[in-house]
Scaffold this motif. Structure first.
Motif, short mmCIF file in Angstrom:
data_model
loop_
_atom_site.label_atom_id
_atom_site.label_comp_id
_atom_site.label_asym_id
_atom_site.label_seq_id
_atom_site.Cartn_x
_atom_site.Cartn_y
_atom_site.Cartn_z
N UNK A 174 0.85 -1.17 0.00
CA UNK A 174 0.00 0.00 0.00
C UNK A 174 0.90 1.24 0.00
N UNK A 175 0.39 2.38 0.39
CA UNK A 175 1.17 3.62 0.37
C UNK A 175 1.67 3.97 1.76
N UNK A 176 2.79 4.65 1.80
CA UNK A 176 3.36 5.12 3.06
C UNK A 176 2.93 6.57 3.28
N UNK A 177 2.37 6.90 4.42
CA UNK A 177 1.89 8.27 4.63
C UNK A 177 3.03 9.26 4.85
N UNK A 178 2.74 10.49 4.51
CA UNK A 178 3.65 11.61 4.78
C UNK A 178 2.84 12.88 4.78
N UNK A 179 3.44 13.94 5.27
CA UNK A 179 2.80 15.25 5.23
C UNK A 179 3.87 16.31 5.12
N UNK A 191 -8.35 -0.43 14.34
CA UNK A 191 -9.62 -0.22 15.02
C UNK A 191 -10.38 -1.55 15.04
N UNK A 192 -10.63 -2.11 16.22
CA UNK A 192 -11.27 -3.42 16.32
C UNK A 192 -12.67 -3.42 15.72
N UNK A 193 -13.30 -2.25 15.68
CA UNK A 193 -14.66 -2.16 15.14
C UNK A 193 -14.67 -1.94 13.64
N UNK A 194 -13.52 -1.68 13.05
CA UNK A 194 -13.44 -1.41 11.62
C UNK A 194 -12.03 -1.79 11.16
N UNK A 195 -11.79 -3.05 10.81
CA UNK A 195 -10.44 -3.51 10.50
C UNK A 195 -9.78 -2.83 9.31
N UNK A 196 -10.53 -2.10 8.53
CA UNK A 196 -9.91 -1.35 7.43
C UNK A 196 -9.36 -0.01 7.90
N UNK A 235 7.05 10.27 12.88
CA UNK A 235 7.22 11.59 13.47
C UNK A 235 5.85 12.21 13.66
N UNK A 236 4.99 12.07 12.63
CA UNK A 236 3.62 12.55 12.70
C UNK A 236 2.64 11.42 12.97
N UNK A 237 1.33 11.71 12.79
CA UNK A 237 0.26 10.74 13.05
C UNK A 237 -0.67 10.73 11.83
N UNK A 238 -1.07 9.51 11.40
CA UNK A 238 -1.86 9.37 10.17
C UNK A 238 -2.93 8.30 10.37
N UNK A 239 -4.02 8.43 9.57
CA UNK A 239 -5.08 7.43 9.63
C UNK A 239 -5.52 7.09 8.21
N UNK A 240 -5.74 5.78 7.99
CA UNK A 240 -6.33 5.32 6.74
C UNK A 240 -7.64 4.62 7.05
N UNK A 283 -5.11 5.23 0.94
CA UNK A 283 -5.02 6.68 1.15
C UNK A 283 -4.90 6.96 2.64
N UNK A 284 -4.29 8.09 2.97
CA UNK A 284 -4.05 8.46 4.36
C UNK A 284 -4.44 9.92 4.60
N UNK A 285 -4.81 10.21 5.84
CA UNK A 285 -5.04 11.58 6.28
C UNK A 285 -4.08 11.89 7.42
#
Length: 1019
Positions: free
Chosen positions: A393-398, A425-430, A437-442, A448-450
């Motif tokens: 998949x993709x590696x996040x960055x900002x 997330x146990x309630x949503x495995x995706x 250094x930063x924090x990201x969520x897919x 894709x990441x935010x």
């Protein structure tokens, strides 16, 4: 089977440094984008920490502790047992005497550190963070109790609390170590869940302290049981996974290396490399078996030892599915409960394999793969079949302020060897959250990441993530600033209000004000404590700070150094008692002076020293010594000599400068031993009786220093151990103590040595002159000593305190006998620094529980009344003209009469009758006029407001007369009477005009960051 018989390749210890820091890139290759970050608005001193500099920091720590010279089996445990035996004997002696209560420590925080700037890569990202604390390394939520969470910290132990109200309490104070690498919770046990604690931090940095194995509690920390006591000594447990479907439990432990470090920053790996890898217990932890060598492929770093395991995960929905991440090798999966493992194929992998983080849930598995160089990430992978097959998949960055954080490019600001945290997330495995250094969520398995950090208020450098059980997507984050909660949409909340786990690097008490101190904190800048103004610490300067210092004569001025960056060392100056600092012009001037001198570089935490007799005269140590006479505004060479062992970089630079309080002409200099060079570079010890000189027309060579290193033989061989500091007797400049790290049982070299003739000869002073193993009961334990302090409250100069990896020890007879001085301070926490103010009050900086003040001796001290008038006019031009006429006038009159009676029975209380009446009056008057590029308006306002308030408040309540009566218990009586009256009037008038043109364009400089160890590719 255990690798009992092993051999190391010839480069094993050199490679170990590279392994520990993933440092296959030298400081010469600092990326251009990162260099630009070093001149950002909150980073004018050049102290953002790109990966190469973090690597240099780790290498510097490793070089400090002397563990490259050998770590004896059970050395740490034996030292703790020695200390506890001394404590029991001391308690019995005190109970049998009529002495006053023993000296004890009082924590002064931070709990927490306030007002820290929110910044990533040196770029401000949002509002101040509010409450911050030390590094949180592990997190686990308790599903059996709403809102309960357990957290592990880098040096402050395990804490339990509620995420609802943010109230936490420590529960691991009874453990022999407070360095925590991992946590796991078996919530199927009753009446309480069973908590498994892996000690020894596994984040790969030089200050990731080693541990003492695995501990479990079934009563929320009321009692503990150790697992694998003989298996994991000095190692770090990076991960624990529990198969709860078996009884007894099947437990997996990912074992890696641990280290140790001091205030100047150097250390070495403490573990045994044969401990590396994945271990399994099939009987609930009673016995442990390491997976045989070769199970996870050949390790490129060792001949006959496995590579470290850095993560292990079990899918709760399929307990027989086990994943393990092996450094430099890859990901391995078992579908049969750990009996066999198969290496996973990672398609499209680039830049090799470094550290890997794992997460598994509901048949899905995720892995973030760090690159072999420890900087960028090689890839992010998803498996839909529990880890049998992987898709890239993709590696996040900002990007913040033009700087790209994390991602796949080695030019980015990234730290894959140090910053990795991954959770599903146990309630949503995706849905997955990753921390670098930063924090990201897919939300789509990594396509894709935010980024969750722009404009946010959380700290950098992520180490642990745990999702809330509510199913709302809320999660908790552990990083170098403590514990934080994330709620949608993009809301961060600090949960650090009751966490006292700061990692203090150095401490600087105000010379005359017991309620005021400065301290540097790991990755949290400089903090100011002023109990008379506010009951908490506040951050007054950002980035990685090093040494801190109040001006010894005029404490309205303060100084500190930063961790050395790619552009060179940096320093900062405060004219308002440490409330604010300015760095750019002072740093530029220092770097220019070093460049002109062709100095080979400063150490990672470069030392500062203040002249005890002249205000604004400050020394800075690199390969040589530089001196400033105007509060670090301009610099000159103090000597033309190189005072190191002769390497070509900062790895062997000066680590300690001590100017004698009794005679400011005399000083000591100590450099670092390093194995980062082709041959070991020995430490060097120099002395001078010309510390008051500098390079000028009358003294073209500056002060002359004499190499006293050889005088240490045959007691100490400077290329076979690591010296860590010098402590000078405050009453006699010829008497000084040298402390040494490592383990005597491995090196054959002691820990404390004393000279009475200014370094001409030395004798051992750790209570173990014949280097017995184990040491005699009245000796200092065999454990690294990081700092010494000669107590000015003892006019004989015979009381010395030692800061060690397991706490503080004290001798009252010049080193013949030692005992613990840890009442009120948690034992097992490393102590990095000890300092004492002119009132005799002692402060300690710990790496995990913040700062302590010693109570039971010292005096309130006089309240100084400084009179200072200054005018500064700022212009837009970088040309600065200084015309200053400082006229400090100081009159000191001190009368000290002491009668000390001691018995042959040792006790920390130092039972004595002392009557001390110090009287001191200081009235420094300075009237400088400066024209500069800086805007000075707040300094004048702050000074005018604070000075009368402090004087009117403190003067009536504190007296310069203190009488303390302590009941003697010794049969042999000494009655030394010391009456000293000293009147000194100093009225120098100097007029100095200097014009300097300073720009923000970096001056070409030799590399000054601490040298890295050789990488595997450079053999």
């Amino acid at each position: 089977m255990s690798a009992l018989h092993r051999s190391y390749s010839p480069w094993v210890f050199l490679v170990a440094g590279a392994l520990a820091i993933a440092a296959t890139i030298w400081i010469y290759t600092i990326p251009l984008s990162v260099s630009k970050a070093l001149t950002g608005p909150r980073n004018d001193a050049g102290n953002a920490m790109p990966a190469q500099e973090r690597g240099a920091r780790a290498a510097y720590f490793y070089s400090r502790r002397g563990f490259n010279f050998g770590v004896p089996p059970d050395g740490y445990r034996r030292a703790l047992e020695h200390m506890h035996r001394q404590q029991r004997m001391g308690a019995a002696q005190q109970a049998a005497s009529a002495a006053l209560p023993a000296l004890s420590w009082t924590s002064i925080g931070p709990k927490p550190l306030m007002a820290e700037i929110s910044a990533l890569a040196g770029i401000v990202t949002g509002t101040p963070l509010g409450a911050v604390t030390g590094r949180v390394t592990a997190l686990v939520m308790d599903p059996t109790s709403k809102d309960r969470v357990f957290i592990g910290t880098g040096g402050g132990g395990v804490w339990m609390g509620s995420v609802a109200d943010g109230l936490f309490v420590p529960i691991s104070d009874a453990l022999p170590t407070q360095s925590i690498g991992s946590l796991a919770l078996d919530y199927s046990t009753t009446p309480n869940p069973t908590l498994y604690v892996g000690t020894g931090e596994g984040n790969g940095s030089g200050d990731a302290y080693y541990g003492q194995g695995i501990f479990i509690t079934s009563d929320l920390g009321a009692s503990w049981r150790q697992l694998g006591a003989s298996k994991f000594q000095h190692a770090s447990i990076a991960g624990i996974a529990i198969d709860r479907t078996h009884m007894p439990r099947v437990i997996y432990a990912a074992v890696t290396y641990g280290s140790s470090a001091n205030r100047a920053g150097a250390a070495w790996i403490a573990g045994d490399f044969s401990q590396n890898g994945l271990w399994r217990s099939a009987d609930g932890g009673k016995s442990w078996i390491p997976y045989p060598l070769g199970t996870f492929g050949a390790c490129p770093y060792f001949t006959n030892d496995p590579c470290p395991a850095q993560a292990v995960a079990i899918d709760p929905s399929a307990p027989g599915s086990v994943l393990v991440a092996i450094l430099a090798t890859g990901i391995f999966h078992s579908s049969d409960g750990g009996y066999t493992f198969t290496q996973g194929a990672l398609p499209g992998l680039v830049n090799g394999v470094g550290r890997i983080s794992l997460a598994a849930q509901s048949g899905s598995a995720y892995a973030m793969v760090g690159a072999a160089d420890g900087i960028e990430y090689s890839g992010f992978y998803f498996s839909w079949d529990a880890g049998n097959t992987w898709r890239k998949r993709t590696v996040p960055s900002t990007t913040i302020g033009g700087i790209t954080i994390d991602g796949t490019s080695p030019n980015n600001y990234s730290l894959s060897f140090f910053d990795q945290a991954l959770a599903i997330d146990a309630y949503k495995p995706t849905s997955v959250v990753f921390g670098g250094v930063g924090v990201y969520r897919t939300m789509d398995t990594g396509n894709t990441w935010s980024s969750l950090i722009p404009g946010s208020s959380t700290h950098s450098d992520q180490h642990a993530i745990a999702f809330d059980r509510s199913g709302t997507g809320t999660f908790y984050l552990g990083n170098d600033g403590g514990l934080y909660r994330y709620n949608d949409p993009a809301t961060w909340t600090s949960l650090n209000a009751t966490l006292a786990v700061s990692q203090a690097q150095s401490i600087a008490p105000n010379p005359y004000d017991n309620a005021r101190a400065l301290a540097s904190f790991q990755d949290n800048g400089v903090g100011l404590f002023d109990d008379s103004v506010r009951p908490y610490w506040s951050q007054v300067d950002a980035n990685e700070a090093a040494f801190v210092l109040f001006d010894p004569v005029y404490p309205q001025l303060a100084y500190h150094s930063f961790a050395t960056g790619s552009a060179g060392p940096s320093v900062a100056f405060s004219s308002d008692g440490g409330d604010t600092f300015d760095a750019l012009a002072y740093t530029s001037s220092l770097r220019k002076a070093m460049f002109i001198a062709s100095d080979r570089g400063a150490g990672f935490y470069p030392p500062l020293a203040g002249d005890p007799g002249v205000s604004q005269r400050v020394m800075f140590g690199a390969h040589s010594i530089f001196v400033s006479r105007d509060g670090m505004w301009s610099w000159n060479r103090q000597t033309l000599q190189d005072l190191t062992g002769g390497c070509t970089k900062g790895a062997c630079a000066i680590q300690d400068i001590e100017i004698a309080q009794a005679d400011r002409r005399k000083a000591y200099s100590l450099s670092i031993e390093t194995d980062s060079t082709l041959r070991p570079t020995p430490f060097k010890l120099f002395t001078t009786d010309e510390a008051d000189l500098e390079v000028d027309a009358a003294h073209p060579g500056g002060g002359h220093w004499i190499d006293k290193t050889m005088q240490l033989a045959p007691l100490v061989f400077p290329d076979q151990t690591q010296a860590t500091g010098i402590a000078v007797n405050p009453f006699d400049a010829s008497i000084a103590y040298l402390c040494v790290s490592g383990f005597t049982s491995a090196t054959g070299i002691g820990h404390v040595f004393v000279t009475t003739d200014f370094g001409g000869s030395w004798s051992q002073a750790d209570g173990n002159p014949t280097n017995q193993s184990p040491p005699p009961y009245n000796a200092l334990p065999d454990v690294p000593v990081m700092r010494l302090l000669v107590d000015r409250n003892d006019p004989r100069g015979q009381t010395v305190l030692a800061a060690t990896d397991i706490g503080v020890f004290i001798t009252t007879d010049g080193g013949a006998d030692w005992e613990p001085l840890n009442v009120g301070m948690l034992s097992g926490v490393p102590v990095a620094d000890l300092q004492q103010n002119q009132n005799g009050v002692i402060f300690a900086a710990t790496r995990g529980r913040g700062v302590y003040q010693l109570t039971g001796e010292g005096s309130p001290g006089p309240s100084p009344t400084p009179v200072r008038t200054s005018t500064r006019t700022a212009t837009s031009t970088p040309t600065r003209t200084i015309a200053a006429t400082p006229t400090p006038i100081a009159t000191l009159t001190a009368t000290h009469t002491a009668t000390v009676s001691r018995t042959a029975t040792r006790t920390v209380t130092r039972t004595a009758t002392r009557t001390a009446t110090p009287t001191a009056t200081r009235t420094p008057t300075r009237t400088p006029t400066r024209t500069s590029t800086r805007t000075p308006t707040k300094t004048a306002t702050r000074t005018a407001t604070r000075t009368p308030t402090r004087t009117s408040t403190r003067t009536p309540t504190k007296t310069a007369t203190r009488t303390a009566t302590r009941t003697p218990t010794r049969t042999s009586t000494r009655t030394p009477t010391r009456t000293a009256t000293r009147t000194a009037t100093r009225t120098p008038t100097r007029t100095r005009t200097a014009t300097a043109t300073i720009t923000k364009t970096p001056t070409p400089m030799p590399t000054t960051a601490a040298g890295l160890f050789l990488s595997p590719d450079s053999r």
